[in-house]
Motif scaffolding. Structure first.
Motif, PDB file in Angstrom:
ATOM      1  N   LYS A 184       0.824  -1.199   0.000  1.00 38.76           N
ATOM      2  CA  LYS A 184       0.000   0.000   0.000  1.00 38.76           C
ATOM      3  C   LYS A 184       0.861   1.252   0.000  1.00 38.76           C
ATOM      4  O   LYS A 184       1.908   1.319   0.646  1.00 38.76           O
ATOM      5  CB  LYS A 184      -0.934   0.010   1.219  1.00 38.76           C
ATOM      6  CG  LYS A 184      -2.035  -1.044   1.147  1.00 38.76           C
ATOM      7  CD  LYS A 184      -2.976  -0.931   2.324  1.00 38.76           C
ATOM      8  CE  LYS A 184      -4.104  -1.957   2.211  1.00 38.76           C
ATOM      9  NZ  LYS A 184      -5.048  -1.881   3.353  1.00 38.76           N
ATOM     10  N   VAL A 185       0.391   2.246  -0.743  1.00 39.97           N
ATOM     11  CA  VAL A 185       1.092   3.526  -0.873  1.00 39.97           C
ATOM     12  C   VAL A 185       0.128   4.641  -0.490  1.00 39.97           C
ATOM     13  O   VAL A 185      -1.040   4.618  -0.871  1.00 39.97           O
ATOM     14  CB  VAL A 185       1.603   3.751  -2.314  1.00 39.97           C
ATOM     15  CG1 VAL A 185       2.253   5.126  -2.442  1.00 39.97           C
ATOM     16  CG2 VAL A 185       2.577   2.655  -2.715  1.00 39.97           C
ATOM     17  N   THR A 186       0.622   5.604   0.288  1.00 38.53           N
ATOM     18  CA  THR A 186      -0.185   6.771   0.659  1.00 38.53           C
ATOM     19  C   THR A 186       0.191   7.937  -0.232  1.00 38.53           C
ATOM     20  O   THR A 186       1.378   8.225  -0.435  1.00 38.53           O
ATOM     21  CB  THR A 186       0.041   7.147   2.131  1.00 38.53           C
ATOM     22  OG1 THR A 186      -0.356   6.057   2.963  1.00 38.53           O
ATOM     23  CG2 THR A 186      -0.796   8.368   2.507  1.00 38.53           C
ATOM     24  N   LEU A 187      -0.829   8.598  -0.763  1.00 35.98           N
ATOM     25  CA  LEU A 187      -0.636   9.752  -1.648  1.00 35.98           C
ATOM     26  C   LEU A 187      -1.222  10.988  -0.989  1.00 35.98           C
ATOM     27  O   LEU A 187      -2.330  10.952  -0.458  1.00 35.98           O
ATOM     28  CB  LEU A 187      -1.305   9.502  -2.997  1.00 35.98           C
ATOM     29  CG  LEU A 187      -1.310  10.625  -4.044  1.00 35.98           C
ATOM     30  CD1 LEU A 187      -1.367  10.027  -5.458  1.00 35.98           C
ATOM     31  CD2 LEU A 187      -2.487  11.597  -3.872  1.00 35.98           C
ATOM     32  N   PHE A 188      -0.470  12.081  -1.030  1.00 38.50           N
ATOM     33  CA  PHE A 188      -0.979  13.393  -0.647  1.00 38.50           C
ATOM     34  C   PHE A 188      -0.837  14.317  -1.855  1.00 38.50           C
ATOM     35  O   PHE A 188       0.215  14.338  -2.504  1.00 38.50           O
ATOM     36  CB  PHE A 188      -0.206  13.983   0.529  1.00 38.50           C
ATOM     37  CG  PHE A 188      -0.284  13.172   1.789  1.00 38.50           C
ATOM     38  CD1 PHE A 188      -1.418  13.194   2.578  1.00 38.50           C
ATOM     39  CD2 PHE A 188       0.780  12.379   2.182  1.00 38.50           C
ATOM     40  CE1 PHE A 188      -1.489  12.441   3.745  1.00 38.50           C
ATOM     41  CE2 PHE A 188       0.728  11.629   3.333  1.00 38.50           C
ATOM     42  CZ  PHE A 188      -0.415  11.656   4.121  1.00 38.50           C
ATOM     43  N   PHE A 189      -1.881  15.069  -2.147  1.00 38.13           N
ATOM     44  CA  PHE A 189      -1.799  16.093  -3.194  1.00 38.13           C
ATOM     45  C   PHE A 189      -2.223  17.398  -2.542  1.00 38.13           C
ATOM     46  O   PHE A 189      -3.354  17.539  -2.079  1.00 38.13           O
ATOM     47  CB  PHE A 189      -2.707  15.761  -4.382  1.00 38.13           C
ATOM     48  CG  PHE A 189      -2.474  16.653  -5.574  1.00 38.13           C
ATOM     49  CD1 PHE A 189      -1.416  16.409  -6.423  1.00 38.13           C
ATOM     50  CD2 PHE A 189      -3.302  17.733  -5.831  1.00 38.13           C
ATOM     51  CE1 PHE A 189      -1.173  17.231  -7.517  1.00 38.13           C
ATOM     52  CE2 PHE A 189      -3.075  18.552  -6.923  1.00 38.13           C
ATOM     53  CZ  PHE A 189      -2.013  18.307  -7.770  1.00 38.13           C
ATOM     54  N   THR A 190      -1.294  18.349  -2.469  1.00 42.20           N
ATOM     55  CA  THR A 190      -1.521  19.555  -1.689  1.00 42.20           C
ATOM     56  C   THR A 190      -1.124  20.805  -2.451  1.00 42.20           C
ATOM     57  O   THR A 190      -0.287  20.754  -3.365  1.00 42.20           O
ATOM     58  CB  THR A 190      -0.725  19.486  -0.363  1.00 42.20           C
ATOM     59  OG1 THR A 190      -0.867  20.703   0.354  1.00 42.20           O
ATOM     60  CG2 THR A 190       0.749  19.227  -0.628  1.00 42.20           C
ATOM     61  N   SER A 191      -1.716  21.922  -2.059  1.00 43.97           N
ATOM     62  CA  SER A 191      -1.372  23.215  -2.668  1.00 43.97           C
ATOM     63  C   SER A 191      -0.069  23.767  -2.100  1.00 43.97           C
ATOM     64  O   SER A 191       0.386  24.826  -2.522  1.00 43.97           O
ATOM     65  CB  SER A 191      -2.506  24.219  -2.434  1.00 43.97           C
ATOM     66  OG  SER A 191      -2.798  24.347  -1.056  1.00 43.97           O
ATOM     67  N   MET A 192       0.541  23.064  -1.146  1.00 38.57           N
ATOM     68  CA  MET A 192       1.842  23.476  -0.630  1.00 38.57           C
ATOM     69  C   MET A 192       2.897  23.254  -1.721  1.00 38.57           C
ATOM     70  O   MET A 192       3.113  22.119  -2.154  1.00 38.57           O
ATOM     71  CB  MET A 192       2.193  22.672   0.626  1.00 38.57           C
ATOM     72  CG  MET A 192       3.484  23.105   1.303  1.00 38.57           C
ATOM     73  SD  MET A 192       3.868  22.044   2.753  1.00 38.57           S
ATOM     74  CE  MET A 192       2.479  22.454   3.819  1.00 38.57           C
ATOM     75  N   PRO A 193       3.548  24.289  -2.199  1.00 38.51           N
ATOM     76  CA  PRO A 193       4.486  24.123  -3.328  1.00 38.51           C
ATOM     77  C   PRO A 193       5.810  23.482  -2.892  1.00 38.51           C
ATOM     78  O   PRO A 193       6.188  23.521  -1.725  1.00 38.51           O
ATOM     79  CB  PRO A 193       4.711  25.557  -3.804  1.00 38.51           C
ATOM     80  CG  PRO A 193       4.515  26.388  -2.569  1.00 38.51           C
ATOM     81  CD  PRO A 193       3.442  25.690  -1.767  1.00 38.51           C
ATOM     82  N   SER A 194       6.496  22.889  -3.849  1.00 37.31           N
ATOM     83  CA  SER A 194       7.843  22.345  -3.619  1.00 37.31           C
ATOM     84  C   SER A 194       8.714  22.757  -4.797  1.00 37.31           C
ATOM     85  O   SER A 194       8.240  22.869  -5.933  1.00 37.31           O
ATOM     86  CB  SER A 194       7.798  20.819  -3.479  1.00 37.31           C
ATOM     87  OG  SER A 194       7.079  20.233  -4.551  1.00 37.31           O
ATOM     88  N   LYS A 195       9.990  22.967  -4.533  1.00 39.14           N
ATOM     89  CA  LYS A 195      10.883  23.508  -5.563  1.00 39.14           C
ATOM     90  C   LYS A 195      11.439  22.432  -6.488  1.00 39.14           C
ATOM     91  O   LYS A 195      11.710  22.693  -7.654  1.00 39.14           O
ATOM     92  CB  LYS A 195      12.037  24.260  -4.892  1.00 39.14           C
ATOM     93  CG  LYS A 195      11.584  25.494  -4.122  1.00 39.14           C
ATOM     94  CD  LYS A 195      12.777  26.213  -3.499  1.00 39.14           C
ATOM     95  CE  LYS A 195      12.336  27.447  -2.745  1.00 39.14           C
ATOM     96  NZ  LYS A 195      13.490  28.164  -2.127  1.00 39.14           N
ATOM     97  N   GLN A 196      11.628  21.225  -5.959  1.00 37.66           N
ATOM     98  CA  GLN A 196      12.263  20.186  -6.758  1.00 37.66           C
ATOM     99  C   GLN A 196      11.855  18.807  -6.249  1.00 37.66           C
ATOM    100  O   GLN A 196      11.296  18.677  -5.153  1.00 37.66           O
ATOM    101  CB  GLN A 196      13.783  20.316  -6.703  1.00 37.66           C
ATOM    102  CG  GLN A 196      14.338  20.184  -5.292  1.00 37.66           C
ATOM    103  CD  GLN A 196      15.839  20.463  -5.228  1.00 37.66           C
ATOM    104  OE1 GLN A 196      16.440  20.869  -6.197  1.00 37.66           O
ATOM    105  NE2 GLN A 196      16.435  20.223  -4.066  1.00 37.66           N
ATOM    106  N   THR A 197      12.117  17.792  -7.053  1.00 40.06           N
ATOM    107  CA  THR A 197      11.833  16.418  -6.639  1.00 40.06           C
ATOM    108  C   THR A 197      12.752  16.024  -5.482  1.00 40.06           C
ATOM    109  O   THR A 197      13.966  16.270  -5.528  1.00 40.06           O
ATOM    110  CB  THR A 197      12.046  15.448  -7.813  1.00 40.06           C
ATOM    111  OG1 THR A 197      11.154  15.811  -8.881  1.00 40.06           O
ATOM    112  CG2 THR A 197      11.765  14.015  -7.386  1.00 40.06           C
TER     113      THR A 197
END
Length: 242
Positions: A184-197
């Motif tokens: 099982k994998v947990t996914l979060f999709f958020t409006s918090m930005p990130s600069k790079q992988t």
């Protein structure tokens, strides 16, 4: 059961765990956190109310009554002061329960890194999502994606066990649990930005943060899960809403 009814019942009896309460806790991690916090506060209040009675309390009361007959001056007894203190503590805790946003307390502060927030969130909610299989359809996933102005342009390619919104740091996120390549994998999709992988490993879990415009896709899986490959597959089918 709606959120207000759940909170009312937990506040009236923090130890209540009937069928409806258990289902509400399993359905929403915020409910579980709220129930745990209220139960902890109830224990603090009980401790504050457990005032040790002095061995000479009876003598003090009798003395006070005798003194009272000789004077009109009213002096608080030890027992009254102790009970007043305990009542004040209980009152303050009651205000805190009603006014504080517990979701923002139990989650890491805003200055924590995205990966730290994700790991702690997964660890905290694991007991409430384990064993759940909602068999979520892709149409429901896209409905939950709407607040983030993104959609999946094709059907989600993995079996989804759990889907909801959640608090994530100082913002919100789509919270999903799906079947990965190994577990099982947990996914979060958020409006918090990130600069790079960012690839990360913590507490026996592997994760990745993938920037998508001004949003972030975060995956957390068991150690050995190729979350980077899964993130690439998912990121390629997420598109901004036109």
């Amino acid at each position: 059961m709606d959120e207000l009814e759940f909170r009312r019942r937990i506040m009236s009896d923090p130890k209540e765990r009937d069928g409806d309460i258990v289902e509400a806790i399993k359905a929403d991690s915020a409910n579980g956190k709220f129930a745990e916090d209220v139960l902890e506060l109830d224990a603090h209040i009980a401790k504050a109310m457990a005032v040790d009675v002095p061995e000479d309390l009876v003598d003090r009361i009798l003395f006070h009554q005798t003194s009272h007959s000789e004077s009109n001056v009213i002096r608080p007894t030890f027992a009254k002061r102790a009970m007043a203190t305990a009542a004040s503590i209980a009152f303050v805790f009651g205000l805190l329960v009603g006014q504080v946003n517990w979701g923002n307390i139990v989650l890491p502060p805003a200055h924590a890194s995205i990966e730290d927030i994700a790991i702690k969130h997964v660890m905290a909610e694991k007991p409430f999502v384990t064993g759940i299989d909602e068999n979520v359809p892709s149409s429901q996933i896209n409905a939950k994606m709407m607040p983030f102005d993104h959609q999946f342009e094709v059907n989600f390619p993995y079996h989804v066990y759990y889907l909801n919104h959640c608090g994530f740091g100082d913002t919100n996120a789509l919270h999903m649990v799906f079947q990965g390549e190994k577990g099982k994998v947990t996914l979060f999709f958020t409006s918090m930005p990130s600069k790079q992988t960012v690839d990360f490993e913590q507490q026996g879990m592997a994760g990745v943060v993938e920037p998508i415009g001004n949003t972030s896709l975060i995956l957390v899986g068991e150690d050995g899960e190729n979350v980077a490959n899964i993130a690439e597959n998912i990121a390629n089918i997420i598109k901004p809403m036109s």
